[in-house]
Each structure stands twice: as C-alpha cells, then as structure tokens.
Enzyme design. Sequence first.
Site, PDB file in Angstrom:
ATOM      1  N   ARG A 196      37.849  30.189  34.184  1.00  0.00           N
ATOM      2  CA  ARG A 196      37.509  31.435  34.871  1.00  0.00           C
ATOM      3  C   ARG A 196      36.032  31.744  34.716  1.00  0.00           C
ATOM      4  O   ARG A 196      35.431  31.475  33.680  1.00  0.00           O
ATOM      5  CB  ARG A 196      38.351  32.583  34.315  1.00  0.00           C
ATOM      6  N   LYS A 222      44.342  64.353  31.330  1.00  0.00           N
ATOM      7  CA  LYS A 222      43.195  63.538  30.955  1.00  0.00           C
ATOM      8  C   LYS A 222      43.128  62.252  31.765  1.00  0.00           C
ATOM      9  O   LYS A 222      42.051  61.729  32.032  1.00  0.00           O
ATOM     10  CB  LYS A 222      43.272  63.209  29.457  1.00  0.00           C
ATOM     11  N   GLU A 257      47.257  47.211  39.669  1.00  0.00           N
ATOM     12  CA  GLU A 257      47.920  47.085  38.373  1.00  0.00           C
ATOM     13  C   GLU A 257      47.566  48.279  37.499  1.00  0.00           C
ATOM     14  O   GLU A 257      46.399  48.652  37.381  1.00  0.00           O
ATOM     15  CB  GLU A 257      47.487  45.795  37.679  1.00  0.00           C
ATOM     16  N   ARG A 268      43.619  27.583  32.679  1.00  0.00           N
ATOM     17  CA  ARG A 268      42.727  27.910  33.777  1.00  0.00           C
ATOM     18  C   ARG A 268      41.303  28.010  33.285  1.00  0.00           C
ATOM     19  O   ARG A 268      41.045  28.258  32.100  1.00  0.00           O
ATOM     20  CB  ARG A 268      43.144  29.212  34.449  1.00  0.00           C
ATOM     21  N   LYS A 300      49.363  35.257  40.720  1.00  0.00           N
ATOM     22  CA  LYS A 300      48.468  34.652  41.706  1.00  0.00           C
ATOM     23  C   LYS A 300      48.589  33.134  41.689  1.00  0.00           C
ATOM     24  O   LYS A 300      48.571  32.485  42.736  1.00  0.00           O
ATOM     25  CB  LYS A 300      47.024  35.075  41.413  1.00  0.00           C
ATOM     26  N   LYS A 346      46.889  35.285  25.281  1.00  0.00           N
ATOM     27  CA  LYS A 346      45.893  34.533  26.018  1.00  0.00           C
ATOM     28  C   LYS A 346      44.723  34.281  25.090  1.00  0.00           C
ATOM     29  O   LYS A 346      44.154  35.218  24.535  1.00  0.00           O
ATOM     30  CB  LYS A 346      45.433  35.292  27.261  1.00  0.00           C
ATOM     31  N   LYS A 355      47.150  30.441  28.409  1.00  0.00           N
ATOM     32  CA  LYS A 355      48.088  31.552  28.304  1.00  0.00           C
ATOM     33  C   LYS A 355      49.444  30.979  27.917  1.00  0.00           C
ATOM     34  O   LYS A 355      49.948  30.062  28.562  1.00  0.00           O
ATOM     35  CB  LYS A 355      48.170  32.303  29.630  1.00  0.00           C
ATOM     36  N   ARG A 358      37.507  42.755  41.999  1.00  0.00           N
ATOM     37  CA  ARG A 358      38.254  43.691  41.158  1.00  0.00           C
ATOM     38  C   ARG A 358      37.442  44.952  40.910  1.00  0.00           C
ATOM     39  O   ARG A 358      36.286  44.908  40.473  1.00  0.00           O
ATOM     40  CB  ARG A 358      38.629  43.036  39.831  1.00  0.00           C
TER      41      ARG A 358
END
Length: 787
Positions: free
Chosen positions: A271, A219, A431, A269, A463, A299, A286, A366
């Site tokens: 984003r 699957k 990942e 951060r 990162k 997070k 985080k 991404r």
Amino acid sequence: MKFGQQLRTSLIKDWYYYYISYDELKDALKTDFETAPTAENPKPPRKPWTEDDEKRFVDQMEQELDKVYTFQKVKSQELVRRIRASEKEVAEVIAKSDAVQRNAQNEHPADTPTEEDFMLLEEDLSDVIADVHDLAKFTQLNYTGFQKIIKKHDKQTSWHLKPVFAARLRAKPFFRDNYDAFVVKLSRLYDQVRTRGNPTKGDSAAGGGQQNFVRNTTKYWHLPVLVFNASKEFEAKDSAISSIYYDNTDTWELYTGRLKKTEGAEAIRLRWYGGMDTDTIFVERKTHREDWTGEKSVKARISLKEKNVNAFLAGKMTVEQVFEKMRREGKKSETEIADLEQLAREIQYRVISRRFVPVTRSFYNRTAFQLPGDARVRISLDTELTMVREDNTDGRTRAGDNWRRMDIGIDYPFSQLPPEDVERFPYAVLEVKLQTQAGQLPPEWIRELTASHLVEAVPKFSKFIHGTAKLNPDRIHLLPYWMPQMDTDIRKPITQRFGIERPGQSTDISTSGNMDDDSEEEDLPDSEERTLHGSDNDENFHRLREAREALEAHDLEQRMDLANGDGGNELDEEERTAAEPTAIAEDYPLYDSDDEEDDFEEAKRIGGWTYCLALVKRHFAIAGTKMWNVLRSVAPTPKATPMSQDRGPNIGGLGGGAVQEKRFKAPKGKKIHVPVRVEPKVYFAAERTFLAWLEFSIILGSIAAALLNFGDAVSLASAWAFTIVACLALFYSMGLYLWRVDKIKNRRAVTYHDKYGPTGLCVGLFVAVAISFVYRFTKRGEGGLKG
C-alpha cells in the site's frame, strides 16, 4: 422520475438560467412533421434528420456547454476569494481574542471579539459551505444532463455524437474540479470559530487503550476532517490510497481464505498513499482470527523504499539489509526491530514459497472524519473506488516482473485501460468505526444515518474480494454474497432530511435524487510518516460530508459498514466486521447456489457410473420433493395471521408497505458464499443434540426389552412398537447429525434447527402407547366374550 423533472425540482432557483436547457435540447431533436397534423392523424411522421439539423443541434450544445463551463469557472473562483476573505477575518478575530487572553490586566478592551462576532463568522462559513455543496450539485446535474441528451441524440438519430462531444467536454471540463481543498479549509475555519480559537488537540489515536468511556452523544456531531499533512496546502493526491493485493493465480488460496473467513486466513498487500512518486511503500499482512480463539484479527506491516520492493519480494534483499539503517539510527528498540524482522521474514517466505504475484489493485480517494485526541468515533468515506487487474495470466503483460503495473497512476477513471482490466465500483463506501462499552447503543445520529435512505448495509464487504471476483470471471467460481446485488438498484425512498441548509433557509431534501433513465478503521501510516490534523465542526459535519459526496459525477449512494470494536486493532472494514455476527432479518436477501446443478453437470460430462449414480440421485431428490410438497399441502398446519399492508409509518419502527423478500440466484457455473460463523461450540451443540436423541432411543429400547418379559401378545405388540420408534429415532438422529456436521464443516448457510424431528417423535410415541392400549382392551374384550 424522468431526468427533466428531476432537474426542474433539484436546480437552485438563483442559478436557473445557467443550467443546461435540457427541455429545449430535447425539443431540438424533433424535426418538423412531413404533413400537418389532422384529427385523423394527430402524429404524422417527422422529416428525417439531416446534416443541417445536426449542425444546428451541435451549435446549440456548444452554447449550452460554454454557458455551464463559464458559470462554473466564475463561481469556483468566487469561492476561492470568499474562503480567502473568511480566512483573513477568522485570523483577525482569533488574533484579537488571543491578545486579550495574554493581556490579563485589561479585562474589557474596546476591540474584544464579542459572541456576536463569532456567530456572524459562523453564518458566513455556513453560507460558503452551502455554496460549495450547491456548486458540486450544479456540476453533477449538468454533467448528467449532457450525458443523457447525447444518449438520446444517438438513439433517435443516425448520427453518433458521443465520441465527438466527449472531446468538447474534455476541452471544457467543468465536471472535473475537485473541491476537497475547499472542504478541508472550511473544516479548519469552522473549527476555530466554534471553539473560539481553542480547537481540540491531541494524538488521533488517543483513547484507544481506554477501558471506560464517558460518552457525550452531541460531541460526535463535531467530527473533524483529517488532513494528512497540516504543514502544506491540501492537494487532490493527498486523499488517494492505492493497494496491490497478492495471491497465487492457480489456487487463489488467499482469496478463498478471506472470502470464507477461515481461521488464520491471510491477505498480503502493498500500500502507498498519494501518487506514484511516493517513495514509502507499506508491506502489510492481515490475519483473520476467529472469536473463539481469544485472539484478535491483526494487521501488521513494515515500510520499504520503493526501489527495494522487487528485491525484497524476490528474496534478493535480506531482512537484515532492510532494517540495517533502522538499527543504525537507533530510533526503535532492539525488541521492536526483532519483531519487525520476524514479520518481514514470514512475508518474504510466504510470497516466495507460495508463488504469490500481484493480482488486483484497489484505488480510492478517502475523506476521513475524526475528533483530534479521540479515536472512539472514526468515519471514512471512500469515493471513486476502482479495482484494476495486475496479473499476467491471460498472456498480456501488465505488471510483468515488477511488483505493480506502471501504465496507470491515480488518474481516475483510468480511461486508458481496456474494459476487462478495470472495475469501477458504482457506489461510495462509508465506514463508521465506533468504540462503545458492552451493551451501549451508538449515538442517535449514527442510528438515524444507518436507517436512512442514504445507505445500504453490506457487512464484511471487501475491496480485494470484490475486485478479484469481478476481474477474473472465468477463473473465480466462488462469489461473495453481495455480488448478485450489484445489478439491483439500492436506492430507497427518502425517509429523512439530510441535505445542506443555509442559515434560515432550506433546500431540497437530498443531494442526489432518483434520476432514472428517460426510458476499513482509517488506514494511516505510522505517526512519523503522516501527521493528523482535524477540526471540530459541529452540525456542519453533515454539511461537509454532503459536500464531499456531491462532488462525484456519479449518482452515488453510500454502502456502510458499521463496526463496534476496540482501538487496538488497526484494520479495514473487511477485517473488523469479520468478528461480528451476521444479523439476518426476516427481509434479509436469500441466496441460492447451484451446487447440485453444477455437480450433476460435472457428472454428466464424466459419464459412466458416475453419471448413472448422479441421475438416480437426482430423480430420487425430485420424487422426494414432490411427495413432501403433497404431504405438506394435505397436513393441517397453522397459518399466519394476515396483516394489513398499510401499517402506517411508525408501527414497529418500520415504514409502511409490505416487507419484501429478496432472493438472488448465482450465475450459471458460479457459487455464492454466504458468511456463516462456525465456532467449536457449534460442533459441540450438534454432538450434544445427537447424544440426547441417542439417550432417548436407549430408554425406549429398554422399555421394549422390559415389555418382552411379560410374554403375552399385548406385551409383544407394545415391545415391537417401542422398538420401531427407538430404531427410527436412532437412525434419524444419526443421519441428521452427519448432515449437520457436513454443512458446518463446509460453512453452508442452511436451516440447522430441527422443525420436524420432535413432532415426529411425539407422534411415534403416541402410536406406540395407543397400540398397547388397543391390544390390551381388545384382548380383555375377547376374554370376556369367551367367559
């Protein structure tokens, strides 16, 4: 492998005449011989490169560029037409199938789609997918060819063509086309065909709270391409993700905490998804939690309007004002709003009180793959990863008083920035997030992928940490363990076929060969801000993934972070892997930090008694090391059984060849931090070991005290022997315990097990008992002689 040979072995035969004529351009760089070659002088000097030679070469380069650009443009337009035709065909077949299902009375209408119709559509789509891959590979090879021939030209001649021809490449940018939209559309179409018009639907987060999973390995070859907004056409900026990381530029406390993975270490951060015109900004915190606490790393985030970010971070906008509209609309309960307000207060207080400022920006595109309605397998591929400086510490104004710098957007590769402000990561980051039961193995294709030549495992990669360390070389002295590897080629011999294959036809093994020189869980906004859409594309997942990888103009390899976790933790790769043990194999890279050397240099700078003590300590350490090496060379020690290097491909699941140890040295003035797991039980284990030695020393001391009561010379000698052994064991164990506690406290990656203590103790006991026997028999012999 030389690039010319790589080009010849990798090109597509049907497109042979449209590739760059690399060999002909190399020959064009050679001028005529000054004299005719002879047997005595087969290679006489060549004539100097003239202006006419340069003009001739540039004209030839222009022809090659025009040829490649024209072919790429035509093929790209052809792909657009073929995809539109496929969309129309799939829509017609699906519509007929739906009509048949709605008309239950007519069981066998004449226009019912047959299984053969769907199979033909599958083959057509597979062929289009292969063409997307081939065109991306065509683009990559030709772009590399132009770069290499320009480099060779500038090296062999006194003319510099690179800056001039860069303008020509920008005028005909065949290498800048983005095929993401093709991949997304083909994913959706293939999903419809494979599921016969009934694709899987559901919330992408579903399954996260399940306790028992029923796994079907096959699957997970049906992973979808996730599209952020299914209601509109996919655009290049839809895959862009940007983050601004904050820290104190005097203490670097957030960087250090995240690097060492200390309990409670935070990262703050901001984003956003898409371009700079995005109005919704997510403020995230985080927090790392150690496993032994029983809590999970989390997070948490809140959303702000871009116009309110500066006011919120400066404390000019209160938390109540931030959530005033949310409370008025009533979409969330009072409890949820109270939790968000508490989070906002904590973030705002931390930023203001600890004087956090923007330091590093990360940008990447991404591509995510996940089954709709099932979050047990999630794959993300981050490409074009770039880190950018945001601080103003060196006198240059970057972000200024704003929360981010505004002179860049998502215009990769950010060529307008100076080299010291940008770090372009040379690899893609792959990942894989899995949710498995305890002890359950990942799917077979995951294990094959992680063991292949395509990936290099880098646990705990971050990162934020990488970008901050690279962009602040004069201010950051503690480096992550993977930093010394950045100058090492991670490419490995090809071990398995992962390339795109057309139906009934095979191509080369890999999309990216070894072209040598000629000489985190998917982060998504809340469900109300971003919609997920997927397609179930069976074995063509690999084809779509390969196509997306080959789009890069770089010679990409992938670095992979494989995490097994539960779905309740919305974290990136650096968070999820923080809870995993670091598996250190025999060939795991070894890292040396110049801690002692740095301390000695510092003491030398200070001078005085500090330098004298450091000098004495240094000489003692050198003498001790030499003495120990001499003893080790003299002492008989067991030797490892030599094994043949040619072990074949399947011994122990390893490939042939010798196992190599890779050792990396920290740059001068820097230290490498190697991740070490430290839990309370580690301290307790060290303490229990010390208490065990202490107990043994007390027993030996008691034996020695008992022997003293006998009063004769033999008992006295035995008591002395046992007393010396007891004292040595006591002081040795105390020193070892203090050393272990210090290393554990500082999270140092050293050898903690005791290889020599137990052996030394056994030898000491043997000597003590031997002394007792020798004295006893000696005294008995003397008594016999006297009689």
